[in-house]
Design a protein around this motif. Structure first.
Motif, PDB file in Angstrom:
ATOM      1  N   SER A  64       2.651   1.818  -3.469  1.00 62.20           N
ATOM      2  CA  SER A  64       1.784   2.443  -4.469  1.00 62.20           C
ATOM      3  C   SER A  64       1.648   3.939  -4.226  1.00 62.20           C
ATOM      4  O   SER A  64       1.686   4.747  -5.165  1.00 62.20           O
ATOM      5  CB  SER A  64       0.402   1.778  -4.435  1.00 62.20           C
ATOM      6  OG  SER A  64      -0.476   2.399  -5.341  1.00 62.20           O
ATOM      7  N   LYS A  82       0.830  -1.204   0.000  1.00 63.04           N
ATOM      8  CA  LYS A  82       0.000   0.000   0.000  1.00 63.04           C
ATOM      9  C   LYS A  82       0.866   1.256   0.000  1.00 63.04           C
ATOM     10  O   LYS A  82       0.597   2.216  -0.734  1.00 63.04           O
ATOM     11  CB  LYS A  82      -0.918  -0.007   1.221  1.00 63.04           C
ATOM     12  CG  LYS A  82      -1.938   1.117   1.240  1.00 63.04           C
ATOM     13  CD  LYS A  82      -2.867   1.001   2.432  1.00 63.04           C
ATOM     14  CE  LYS A  82      -3.883   2.138   2.454  1.00 63.04           C
ATOM     15  NZ  LYS A  82      -4.789   2.044   3.620  1.00 63.04           N
ATOM     16  N   ASP A  83       1.918   1.246   0.825  1.00 66.91           N
ATOM     17  CA  ASP A  83       2.815   2.400   0.870  1.00 66.91           C
ATOM     18  C   ASP A  83       3.603   2.546  -0.425  1.00 66.91           C
ATOM     19  O   ASP A  83       3.873   3.669  -0.883  1.00 66.91           O
ATOM     20  CB  ASP A  83       3.783   2.276   2.048  1.00 66.91           C
ATOM     21  CG  ASP A  83       3.127   2.598   3.378  1.00 66.91           C
ATOM     22  OD1 ASP A  83       2.130   3.330   3.383  1.00 66.91           O
ATOM     23  OD2 ASP A  83       3.603   2.102   4.414  1.00 66.91           O
TER      24      ASP A  83
END
Length: 341
Positions: A142, A139-140
């Motif tokens: 992206s 997530k980070d």
């Protein structure tokens, strides 16, 4: 009167959004921030900021994990006051998303300030994005990729291509406007196909001279103007390895920040088994070869640091799971294993 209509519209939109999903509400909120500078300025006071230095993201190492810290507006103000910076720094930030609770996320590049002093005060390090993407969680990764691409775009589009006059970004950073010509510029991505070629029982992987030792990946290339995805796949495979594609199917996409904000369009391509002799273009590739299922399965288990042998040779290894090439290779393995013996 216009201001009254804007307030009424926002209240009506808020009421309607209560009946929508979390995702829809979030997208509507982000769109409002992009279109309304005053609303975005207000959001900055409660938002979180991800820091960059000359396009390198700020990371903190905690144990064996790398974290991407998010600083509040008050923390940002306190840090920048030490460097005698004014509050104009908020004008340079760009909106990159928000949480499900509508806490906006911004990115800010502090390349004008001394890097070592910032790192000492923040207790972390500004890290090259190519390394950062593979040590933080998905997530980070992206978020960092999107943030860097947007910051890079603003840095390279400060002047109008028609008039040469300075362009001005809106507060969210979703566009730039040349007031002399009236032209509005929007951030763009370049479409790139990445293709795993198969002859039915083997898949073709290649490497360029700039790759780390032992790394092989799927073929890739930019789409030419006017081309469809299928046409680009056929052309790139013909150009790079001299094979004629019989069929193409799309599987997924991924934003990739290198070399400059690309949209990777992942495809599988099939060539005839009787016409599978590789004729490599040495101007683009260092090596291209066919891999069997067993070799691919072993290569997926192998990490770069474990690929070097005692005699100095390097065993093949493939892109990590964060890269869409990894997904293509895994899909091919799954398809091969599902075939009847």
């Amino acid at each position: 009167m216009a201001a009254i209509y804007q307030v009424a519209y926002r209240r009506a939109s808020s009421l309607i959004c209560r009946f929508h999903s979390t995702y829809v509400r979030k997208m509507r909120y982000l769109n409002e921030l992009k279109e309304d500078d005053s609303l975005c300025r207000q959001a900055q006071t409660s938002g979180g900021f991800y820091l960059f230095h000359n396009l390198s993201p700020f990371l903190q190492k905690v144990g064996k994990k790398y974290l991407v810290p998010q600083l509040s507006a008050s923390e940002m103000k306190r840090i920048l006051e030490k460097f005698k910076e004014t509050e104009q720094w908020t004008e340079k930030s760009v909106l990159i998303g928000c949480s499900d609770e509508h806490v906006p996320h911004f990115a800010l590049d502090l390349g004008a300030l001394e890097k070592s002093d910032l790192e000492a005060g923040l207790k972390g390090a500004f890290t090259d994005l190519r390394k950062a993407l593979f040590v933080v969680d998905g997530k980070d990764a992206s978020l960092l990729a999107s943030a860097q691409s947007l910051l890079r775009w603003h840095d390279s589009h400060q002047y109008c291509s028609k008039t040469g006059q300075p362009t001005q970004k809106n507060l969210a950073g979703s566009k730039r406007v040349c007031h002399a010509s009236g032209i509005t510029y929007y951030p763009q991505m370049s479409p790139v196909v990445i293709t795993l070629v198969s002859d039915g029982s083997r898949c073709l992987l290649a490497r360029q001279p700039s790759f780390p030792q032992g790394m092989y990946t799927a073929l890739s290339g930019f789409c030419d103007v006017g081309e469809s995805v299928e046409e680009t796949v056929r052309r790139e495979v013909a150009e790079e390895v001299g094979l004629e594609v019989e069929s193409v199917w799309y599987t997924a996409s991924q934003h990739w920040p290198f070399p400059s904000s690309c949209l990777m369009l992942a495809c599988h391509a099939l060539v005839g088994a009787r016409q599978a002799e590789i004729s490599m273009n040495s101007l683009e590739l260092e090596e291209a070869r066919w891999f069997g299922l067993e070799e691919i399965v072993e290569g997926l288990k192998r990490e770069p640091r474990s690929s070097k042998q005692d005699d100095g040779s390097v065993l093949p290894w493939f892109p990590p799971k964060q890269a869409i090439a990894h997904q293509l290779i895994c899909e091919w393995v799954k398809q091969q294993m599902s075939q009847p013996a």
